[in-house]
Motif scaffolding. Structure first.
Motif, short mmCIF file in Angstrom:
data_model
loop_
_atom_site.label_atom_id
_atom_site.label_comp_id
_atom_site.label_asym_id
_atom_site.label_seq_id
_atom_site.Cartn_x
_atom_site.Cartn_y
_atom_site.Cartn_z
N ILE A 31 0.85 -1.20 0.00
CA ILE A 31 0.00 0.00 0.00
C ILE A 31 0.88 1.25 0.00
CG2 ILE A 31 -1.89 1.20 1.15
CD1 ILE A 31 -2.55 -1.62 0.12
N GLU A 32 0.69 2.11 -0.98
CA GLU A 32 1.54 3.29 -1.12
C GLU A 32 1.56 4.14 0.14
OE1 GLU A 32 0.91 5.72 -4.51
OE2 GLU A 32 1.85 4.31 -5.90
N ARG A 33 0.40 4.36 0.72
CA ARG A 33 0.34 5.22 1.91
C ARG A 33 1.21 4.65 3.03
NH1 ARG A 33 -2.42 4.45 6.26
NH2 ARG A 33 -3.81 2.93 5.25
N ARG A 34 1.15 3.34 3.24
CA ARG A 34 1.96 2.72 4.28
C ARG A 34 3.45 2.80 3.95
NH1 ARG A 34 0.03 -3.17 5.04
NH2 ARG A 34 1.85 -3.14 6.43
N LEU A 35 3.77 2.64 2.66
CA LEU A 35 5.18 2.71 2.26
C LEU A 35 5.72 4.12 2.41
CD1 LEU A 35 5.21 0.44 -0.92
CD2 LEU A 35 5.66 -0.19 1.45
N CYS A 36 4.89 5.12 2.12
CA CYS A 36 5.31 6.51 2.33
C CYS A 36 5.58 6.77 3.80
CB CYS A 36 4.25 7.48 1.80
SG CYS A 36 4.15 7.57 0.00
N ASN A 64 -3.57 -2.02 -12.43
CA ASN A 64 -4.80 -1.91 -11.64
C ASN A 64 -4.71 -2.52 -10.25
OD1 ASN A 64 -6.15 -0.67 -13.89
ND2 ASN A 64 -6.53 -2.71 -14.75
N ARG A 65 -3.53 -2.99 -9.88
CA ARG A 65 -3.33 -3.53 -8.54
C ARG A 65 -2.20 -2.84 -7.80
NH1 ARG A 65 -2.71 -9.64 -7.43
NH2 ARG A 65 -2.83 -8.74 -5.34
N GLY A 66 -1.19 -2.42 -8.53
CA GLY A 66 -0.05 -1.78 -7.91
C GLY A 66 1.04 -2.77 -7.56
N PRO A 67 1.97 -2.38 -6.67
CA PRO A 67 3.11 -3.25 -6.35
C PRO A 67 2.74 -4.38 -5.41
CG PRO A 67 3.22 -1.21 -5.09
CD PRO A 67 2.06 -1.07 -6.00
N ILE A 68 3.30 -5.57 -5.68
CA ILE A 68 3.14 -6.71 -4.79
C ILE A 68 4.48 -7.42 -4.66
CG2 ILE A 68 0.72 -7.06 -5.48
CD1 ILE A 68 1.69 -9.55 -7.03
N VAL A 69 4.63 -8.17 -3.58
CA VAL A 69 5.80 -9.04 -3.42
C VAL A 69 5.52 -10.33 -4.18
CG1 VAL A 69 7.26 -10.28 -1.79
CG2 VAL A 69 6.31 -8.05 -1.17
N PRO A 70 6.40 -10.75 -5.08
CA PRO A 70 6.12 -11.95 -5.88
C PRO A 70 5.96 -13.19 -5.00
CG PRO A 70 7.98 -10.73 -6.78
CD PRO A 70 7.68 -10.12 -5.44
N LYS A 71 5.05 -14.05 -5.42
CA LYS A 71 4.89 -15.36 -4.79
C LYS A 71 5.30 -16.38 -5.83
CE LYS A 71 1.68 -18.22 -2.15
NZ LYS A 71 0.29 -18.31 -1.59
N LEU A 72 6.47 -16.96 -5.66
CA LEU A 72 7.05 -17.80 -6.69
C LEU A 72 6.75 -19.27 -6.46
CD1 LEU A 72 10.51 -16.05 -7.03
CD2 LEU A 72 8.39 -15.56 -8.24
N THR A 73 6.47 -19.97 -7.55
CA THR A 73 6.18 -21.39 -7.51
C THR A 73 7.44 -22.20 -7.78
OG1 THR A 73 5.72 -21.50 -9.87
CG2 THR A 73 3.88 -20.88 -8.42
N GLN A 74 7.31 -23.52 -7.68
CA GLN A 74 8.43 -24.39 -8.02
C GLN A 74 8.83 -24.22 -9.47
OE1 GLN A 74 6.74 -28.19 -6.43
NE2 GLN A 74 8.76 -28.40 -5.48
N LYS A 75 7.86 -24.04 -10.35
CA LYS A 75 8.16 -23.82 -11.77
C LYS A 75 8.97 -22.54 -11.95
CE LYS A 75 7.68 -24.39 -16.31
NZ LYS A 75 8.15 -23.12 -16.88
#
Length: 216
Positions: A31-36, A64-75
């Motif tokens: 959330i941008e506000r929290r990051l600020c 339309n969602r903004g920044p997220i931390v990637p959730k990576l799979t085994q692939k």
């Protein structure tokens, strides 16, 4: 934030540390506000910093969602480590051929920090020490295109590299021995050995991460 760095660099450094310390959950929207509030930066400076973190592979910016931390799979992990193996073997081969005495002295110092961080049992210091090694490798070979790709791949794997590696002493010892073999190959100016050692390092890391992802 420190006044010694430009605001964008301060934002990047703060958020990078938070992400690598696993203070954000994979898949979590940032959330941008929290990051600020966290960084003390304006929205403009924050967005500039987020673009750099995206280039480093530490976040994704979704329309339309903004920044997220990637959730990576085994692939994802398999694909990333496969490409890392190719790139790191090539860089190690080049580095072994061009490293001079000053370069190797610096490499030995970095190797000592890697060992100390493993013995200390802390995830973030280990990631930072290994980052020093990759900076050394990429600075020495100087291929900007390869370096940009590898930095993004390293960012991806830093997110999923589990803290449990430092709690498993046999794995810890094996990982350091493999890294030490790579250092010795580089110091011996043996490009073929260095390339092979780099590939073995990546393969071992991949196997550990895949096992971790399967179990979680």
């Amino acid at each position: 934030m420190s006044d010694k760095l430009p605001v964008r660099q301060q934002v990047v450094a703060t958020l990078r540390s938070e992400i690598l310390a696993l203070r954000f959950t994979p898949g979590e929207k940032l959330i941008e506000r929290r990051l600020c509030e966290l960084t003390g930066a304006s929205r403009t400076a924050l967005r500039e910093g987020l673009r750099q973190l995206e280039a480093e592979g530490l976040i994704d910016i979704i329309a339309n969602r903004g920044p997220i931390v990637p959730k990576l799979t085994q692939k994802h992990a398999k694909d990333i480590y496969q490409l890392r193996g190719v790139l790191e073997a090539d860089l190690a081969h080049q580095a072994a051929q061009v490293a001079n005495g000053h370069d190797l002295m610096r490499l030995r110092e970095i190797s000592q920090r890697v060992e100390a961080s493993m013995l200390g049992g802390k995830r973030l210091p280990l990631i930072l020490a290994k980052s020093e090694f990759y900076d050394w490798l990429m600075d020495l070979t100087g291929n900007e295109e390869t370096n940009a790709v590898l930095r993004r791949l390293l960012g991806r794997t830093a997110i999923i590299w589990p803290s449990t590696v430092l709690m498993d002493q046999p794995v810890n010892d094996s990982s350091y021995q493999l890294f030490s073999d790579l250092v010795e190959a580089l110091a011996a100016h043996d490009g073929t050995w260095a390339a092979q050692a780099a590939r073995v390092n990546v393969e071992a890391a991949c196997a550990f991460v895949l096992a971790y992802l399967e179990a979680t």
